[in-house]
Motif scaffolding. Structure first.
Motif, mmCIF file in Angstrom:
data_model
loop_
_atom_site.group_PDB
_atom_site.id
_atom_site.type_symbol
_atom_site.label_atom_id
_atom_site.label_comp_id
_atom_site.label_asym_id
_atom_site.label_seq_id
_atom_site.Cartn_x
_atom_site.Cartn_y
_atom_site.Cartn_z
ATOM 1 N N ASP A 4 -52.834 25.273 102.452
ATOM 2 C CA ASP A 4 -52.874 23.971 103.108
ATOM 3 C C ASP A 4 -54.325 23.583 103.394
ATOM 4 O O ASP A 4 -55.178 24.444 103.624
ATOM 5 C CB ASP A 4 -52.090 23.998 104.417
ATOM 6 N N MET A 29 -54.997 12.215 103.137
ATOM 7 C CA MET A 29 -54.141 12.503 101.983
ATOM 8 C C MET A 29 -55.013 12.716 100.750
ATOM 9 O O MET A 29 -54.788 13.656 99.973
ATOM 10 C CB MET A 29 -53.150 11.356 101.753
ATOM 11 N N ARG A 33 -55.456 16.024 98.539
ATOM 12 C CA ARG A 33 -55.122 15.955 97.109
ATOM 13 C C ARG A 33 -56.287 16.474 96.265
ATOM 14 O O ARG A 33 -56.095 17.227 95.309
ATOM 15 C CB ARG A 33 -54.775 14.515 96.740
ATOM 16 N N ILE A 75 -52.542 20.071 106.361
ATOM 17 C CA ILE A 75 -51.897 19.167 105.405
ATOM 18 C C ILE A 75 -51.325 19.996 104.256
ATOM 19 O O ILE A 75 -52.056 20.599 103.479
ATOM 20 C CB ILE A 75 -52.883 18.114 104.875
ATOM 21 N N ILE A 77 -49.237 20.137 100.822
ATOM 22 C CA ILE A 77 -48.958 19.289 99.660
ATOM 23 C C ILE A 77 -47.909 19.973 98.794
ATOM 24 O O ILE A 77 -47.931 21.197 98.619
ATOM 25 C CB ILE A 77 -50.236 19.066 98.827
ATOM 26 N N TYR A 91 -46.703 14.942 101.184
ATOM 27 C CA TYR A 91 -47.616 15.434 102.212
ATOM 28 C C TYR A 91 -46.846 15.647 103.511
ATOM 29 O O TYR A 91 -46.068 14.781 103.919
ATOM 30 C CB TYR A 91 -48.724 14.416 102.506
#
Length: 140
Positions: A4, A29, A33, A75, A77, A91
């Motif tokens: 993460d 985000m 990414r 975060i 993904i 997310y």
């Protein structure tokens, strides 16, 4: 294993009420990414060198809990969908200290060459295509 991404809320990301301005979550985000693609070996620098452009064509966010200055946000993904043309990334943002989910969302991407013409990863970049398909299958 994909790790993460952790973002620490900066003071300038908060508004007059002391909470994080909603637009910053979209920036996070993107940060996550970029980190995710780097972790799987296909960072943006490599993609651009190879002539692959991956524009965002849709965004969806559900704000769950506010964050404030100095909070750390984890975060996570996941590749929610990839069938060769369109990539949907999910997310989940969580406040590290409180364990509250602060946002869930998705970004949808396509793949083009530098002129904006769609490309088929399976044909032109089979290793990248296989990596994304494997991650999508893992989540599905």
């Amino acid at each position: 294993m994909i790790h993460d991404y952790i973002h620490k809320v900066h003071y300038h990301e908060t508004d007059k009420m002391g909470v994080t301005h909603h637009a910053n979550y979209i920036k996070w985000m993107e940060e996550a990414r970029v980190d995710f693609l780097e972790q799987i070996g296909y960072g943006y620098a490599r993609l651009e060198r190879d002539g692959i452009i991956s524009p965002v064509i849709a965004l969806d966010c559900q704000y769950k809990h506010p964050t404030t200055f100095d909070d750390e946000v984890s975060i996570h993904i996941q590749v929610e969908e990839f069938r060769g043309v369109r990539l949907v990334i999910g997310y989940t943002m969580t406040n590290v200290k409180t364990a509250d989910v602060v946002l869930t969302g998705t970004s949808t991407h396509c793949f083009t060459d530098r002129t904006g013409m769609p490309i088929m990863l399976r044909r032109q970049f089979p290793d990248f295509d296989l990596a994304l398909r494997a991650l999508a299958a893992k989540e599905g």
